[in-house]
Design an enzyme around this catalytic site. Structure first.
Site, PDB file in Angstrom:
ATOM      1  N   ASP A  49       0.844  -1.190   0.000  1.00 42.82           N
ATOM      2  CA  ASP A  49       0.000   0.000   0.000  1.00 42.82           C
ATOM      3  C   ASP A  49       0.883   1.246   0.000  1.00 42.82           C
ATOM      4  OD1 ASP A  49       0.923   0.411   2.626  1.00 42.82           O
ATOM      5  OD2 ASP A  49      -0.881  -0.451   3.519  1.00 42.82           O
ATOM      6  N   SER A  50       0.274   2.407   0.104  1.00 41.30           N
ATOM      7  CA  SER A  50       1.033   3.657   0.017  1.00 41.30           C
ATOM      8  C   SER A  50       2.059   3.801   1.142  1.00 41.30           C
ATOM      9  CB  SER A  50       0.095   4.863  -0.009  1.00 41.30           C
ATOM     10  OG  SER A  50      -0.705   4.885   1.151  1.00 41.30           O
TER      11      SER A  50
END
Length: 87
Positions: A49-50
């Site tokens: 994810d980010s």
């Protein structure tokens, strides 16, 4: 001068070398094995994810003693990440 410094590193490290480092970093940071990584692969396929991308960016910066600016565009694929990590 900073731009030249980044371009110098960009020419030194090939995509394949970045992928090897990426695989090792994923294993080290997230304690998981990654499948075969290719440029067109989605980061979602790697379950990143980010926040994971930020951790990987910091790992690259620490390893190669460079500062990488925050991404201007969304990082969706491994290729996007490799292009962003100009090392």
């Amino acid at each position: 001068m900073y731009k030249y410094f980044i371009n110098y590193f960009e020419e030194i490290m090939t995509d394949q070398e970045k992928i090897v480092f990426l695989k090792a970093s994923i294993q080290k940071l997230f304690k998981k094995e990654s499948p075969e990584i290719i440029r067109s692969m989605s980061l979602a396929d790697l379950e990143l994810d980010s926040l994971d991308i930020v951790e990987l960016q910091m790992e690259f910066e620490e390893e190669f003693n460079v500062e990488i600016p925050d991404p201007e565009n969304a990082i969706v694929t491994v290729g996007d990440l490799l292009d962003h990590l100009k090392v």
